[in-house]
Scaffold this active site. Structure first.
Site, PDB file in Angstrom:
ATOM      1  N   ARG A 119       2.630 -40.422   6.929  1.00 16.01           N
ATOM      2  CA  ARG A 119       1.370 -40.206   7.655  1.00 16.01           C
ATOM      3  C   ARG A 119       0.279 -40.880   6.827  1.00 16.01           C
ATOM      4  O   ARG A 119       0.023 -40.467   5.688  1.00 16.01           O
ATOM      5  CB  ARG A 119       1.097 -38.710   7.815  1.00 16.01           C
ATOM      6  CG  ARG A 119      -0.302 -38.403   8.287  1.00 16.01           C
ATOM      7  CD  ARG A 119      -0.470 -36.963   8.722  1.00 16.01           C
ATOM      8  NE  ARG A 119       0.173 -36.736  10.006  1.00 16.01           N
ATOM      9  CZ  ARG A 119      -0.024 -35.650  10.770  1.00 16.01           C
ATOM     10  NH1 ARG A 119      -0.848 -34.704  10.360  1.00 16.01           N
ATOM     11  NH2 ARG A 119       0.584 -35.523  11.922  1.00 16.01           N
ATOM     12  N   HIS A 146       0.733 -42.374  17.082  1.00 13.21           N
ATOM     13  CA  HIS A 146       1.456 -41.139  16.721  1.00 13.21           C
ATOM     14  C   HIS A 146       2.714 -41.059  17.608  1.00 13.21           C
ATOM     15  O   HIS A 146       2.827 -40.193  18.474  1.00 13.21           O
ATOM     16  CB  HIS A 146       0.542 -39.935  16.939  1.00 13.21           C
ATOM     17  CG  HIS A 146       0.976 -38.689  16.228  1.00 13.21           C
ATOM     18  ND1 HIS A 146       2.095 -38.629  15.421  1.00 13.21           N
ATOM     19  CD2 HIS A 146       0.431 -37.428  16.204  1.00 13.21           C
ATOM     20  CE1 HIS A 146       2.212 -37.403  14.933  1.00 13.21           C
ATOM     21  NE2 HIS A 146       1.232 -36.653  15.392  1.00 13.21           N
ATOM     22  N   GLN A 149       4.677 -37.770  18.154  1.00 14.83           N
ATOM     23  CA  GLN A 149       4.020 -36.865  19.092  1.00 14.83           C
ATOM     24  C   GLN A 149       4.384 -37.247  20.523  1.00 14.83           C
ATOM     25  O   GLN A 149       4.684 -36.397  21.368  1.00 14.83           O
ATOM     26  CB  GLN A 149       2.499 -36.924  18.886  1.00 14.83           C
ATOM     27  CG  GLN A 149       1.741 -35.974  19.781  1.00 14.83           C
ATOM     28  CD  GLN A 149       2.017 -34.516  19.457  1.00 14.83           C
ATOM     29  OE1 GLN A 149       1.901 -34.100  18.307  1.00 14.83           O
ATOM     30  NE2 GLN A 149       2.383 -33.731  20.458  1.00 14.83           N
ATOM     31  N   ASP A 237      -6.947 -34.331  23.313  1.00 14.36           N
ATOM     32  CA  ASP A 237      -6.803 -34.242  21.852  1.00 14.36           C
ATOM     33  C   ASP A 237      -8.216 -34.124  21.275  1.00 14.36           C
ATOM     34  O   ASP A 237      -9.210 -34.328  21.991  1.00 14.36           O
ATOM     35  CB  ASP A 237      -6.081 -35.499  21.321  1.00 14.36           C
ATOM     36  CG  ASP A 237      -5.866 -35.470  19.808  1.00 14.36           C
ATOM     37  OD1 ASP A 237      -5.896 -34.371  19.205  1.00 14.36           O
ATOM     38  OD2 ASP A 237      -5.674 -36.562  19.203  1.00 14.36           O
ATOM     39  N   CYS A 276      -1.923 -31.950  21.618  1.00  8.57           N
ATOM     40  CA  CYS A 276      -0.976 -32.137  20.512  1.00  8.57           C
ATOM     41  C   CYS A 276      -1.176 -31.130  19.396  1.00  8.57           C
ATOM     42  O   CYS A 276      -0.282 -30.940  18.579  1.00  8.57           O
ATOM     43  CB  CYS A 276      -1.088 -33.563  19.973  1.00  8.57           C
ATOM     44  SG  CYS A 276      -2.717 -33.926  19.309  1.00  8.57           S
ATOM     45  N   ARG A 304       8.376 -30.999  19.021  1.00  7.11           N
ATOM     46  CA  ARG A 304       8.308 -31.973  17.927  1.00  7.11           C
ATOM     47  C   ARG A 304       9.611 -31.934  17.123  1.00  7.11           C
ATOM     48  O   ARG A 304      10.169 -32.967  16.766  1.00  7.11           O
ATOM     49  CB  ARG A 304       7.130 -31.638  16.987  1.00  7.11           C
ATOM     50  CG  ARG A 304       5.745 -31.839  17.576  1.00  7.11           C
ATOM     51  CD  ARG A 304       5.436 -33.301  17.818  1.00  7.11           C
ATOM     52  NE  ARG A 304       5.586 -34.115  16.622  1.00  7.11           N
ATOM     53  CZ  ARG A 304       4.660 -34.260  15.676  1.00  7.11           C
ATOM     54  NH1 ARG A 304       3.499 -33.667  15.796  1.00  7.11           N
ATOM     55  NH2 ARG A 304       4.884 -35.040  14.617  1.00  7.11           N
TER      56      ARG A 304
HETATM   57  N1   CP Z   1       0.250 -32.755  16.263  1.00  6.02           N
HETATM   58  C1   CP Z   1       0.402 -32.944  14.941  1.00  6.02           C
HETATM   59  O1   CP Z   1       0.779 -34.019  14.472  1.00  6.02           O
HETATM   60  O2   CP Z   1       0.103 -31.862  14.177  1.00  6.02           O
HETATM   61  P1   CP Z   1      -0.016 -31.798  12.591  1.00  6.02           P
HETATM   62  O3   CP Z   1      -1.263 -32.561  12.217  1.00  6.02           O
HETATM   63  O4   CP Z   1      -0.116 -30.340  12.302  1.00  6.02           O
HETATM   64  O5   CP Z   1       1.185 -32.433  11.982  1.00  6.02           O
HETATM   65  N1  NVA Z   2      -6.040 -37.465  16.701  1.00  8.73           N
HETATM   66  C1  NVA Z   2      -5.753 -36.446  15.723  1.00  8.73           C
HETATM   67  C2  NVA Z   2      -4.357 -35.974  15.884  1.00  8.73           C
HETATM   68  C3  NVA Z   2      -3.926 -34.901  14.921  1.00  8.73           C
HETATM   69  C4  NVA Z   2      -2.487 -34.518  15.094  1.00  8.73           C
HETATM   70  C5  NVA Z   2      -5.997 -36.992  14.340  1.00  8.73           C
HETATM   71  O1  NVA Z   2      -5.629 -38.151  14.082  1.00  8.73           O
HETATM   72  O2  NVA Z   2      -6.549 -36.278  13.511  1.00  8.73           O
END
Ligand code: CP
Ligand code: NVA
Length: 319
Positions: A119, A146, A149, A237, A276, A304
């Site tokens: 990430r 993502h 997701q 989101d 999400c 997930r």
């Molecule tokens: N939706 C998602 O990726 O959640 P987290 O940020 O908790 O991993």
């Molecule tokens: N769009 C959000 C998603 C978190 C899972 C972010 O990038 O923070």
């Protein structure tokens, strides 16, 4: 022998090309169908308590530059359930955060583990990692995408509607990482997608073109009511993604009128609602809608784990 189990012990330069998941459209339509079907089997096995340790002794490195609840825990428990092991490398725990090049990190990790999930703030870092890794690299969220997701989102829709045929989805809010991957993934699944974003917050043109290459082109509007009218699913989101905290005040103003609330949903009385998570109640969605029976968010969150187990099995399992 698994497809990649030899990577940790042999010369990676002699290995065949490695399959990565940096973007959802790195998968073929057949791969997507296989992952959805395998997620269904794995979910059933999990709920019945049937052992399914199909990746014994395999390891996953999980690199995080940002916080996570779902991604970390679903990958880690998923690897355990598959008979493998996951190593959490959080922010500031590796030399990557102290100047060791991405390429060196990727090459070192490839000698220990069978796959890397990362990430990152900057999507380019994932591409660099993949270029130097000799094991699969999986995007656990970047500024641009993502895809994990999206796998869970598509599987959730598949479960709810018994497939993807004739399902229409409205995306309401930011054309962000989650929205961009969903745009491409929903085209791959053949969904009818309309995205309502404020002016200037549309998904990238390049992403929309990639979506159109793979299926029905997502429609883009600046009017949430048009998008939501008669939709089967309404998806939103956060307005301020991780790393965008400095833009918070501007974005809260720009997204006025894009909240998923009971007024907006009046024209789609039967629509399911997706998010999400994490959600910011009172911003992109009301607490009332999020806590209502129409919200699929906990099913999405659970999925997930099942879809990522299916992905790991696809990447690392027996041929
Ligand atoms: N939706 C998602 O990726 O959640 P987290 O940020 O908790 O991993
Ligand atoms: N769009 C959000 C998603 C978190 C899972 C972010 O990038 O923070």
């Amino acid at each position: 022998m698994s497809k990649h189990a030899t990577h940790a012990t042999t010369d990676p330069t002699t290995e065949p090309p490695v399959e990565h998941l940096l973007e959802i459209d790195d998968l073929s339509d057949d791969d997507l169908a296989e992952i959805v079907s395998s997620a269904e089997d794995l979910k059933q096995a999990h709920h019945r308590g049937e052992p399914h340790a199909v990746l014994p002794n395999q390891s996953l490195a999980m690199l995080f530059e940002k916080p996570s609840t779902r991604t970390r825990v679903s990958f880690e428990t998923g690897m355990t359930q598959l008979g493998g092991h996951a190593v959490y490398l959080g922010p500031d725990t590796t030399h990557l955060d102290h100047g060791e090049p991405v390429a060196d990190t990727a090459r070192a990790l490839s000698r220990y583990v069978d796959a890397v999930m990362a990430r990152v703030f900057d999507h380019d870092k994932l591409a660099e990692m993949a270029a130097h890794a000799s094991v699969p690299v999986v995007n656990g969220l970047s500024d641009a995408a993502h895809p994990c997701q999206t796998l869970a989102d598509l599987f959730t829709i598949y479960e709810e509607f018994d497939g993807f045929e004739d399902v229409s989805v409205a995306w309401v809010g930011d054309g962000n990482n989650v929205g961009q991957s969903f745009a491409v993934g929903s085209a791959m699944a053949g969904l009818d997608l309309t995205m309502a974003t404020p002016d200037g917050y549309e998904p990238d043109e390049e992403v929309l073109a990639r979506a159109a290459d793979r299926g029905p082109a997502p429609k883009v509007t600046h009017d949430p009511e048009t998008a939501v009218a008669d939709a089967d699913v309404v998806y939103t989101d956060v307005w301020v993604s991780m790393g965008e905290e400095d833009e918070r005040e501007t974005k809260l103003g720009d997204f006025e009128g894009f909240q998923v609330n009971s007024d907006l949903l009046a024209t789609a009385p039967d629509a399911d609602v997706m998010h999400c998570l994490p959600a910011h109640r009172g911003e992109e969605i009301t607490g009332e809608v999020l806590e209502s029976d129409r919200a699929l968010v906990w099913q999405q969150a659970e999925n997930r784990m099942h879809t990522q187990k299916a992905l790991l099995t696809h990447l690392l399992g027996e041929e």
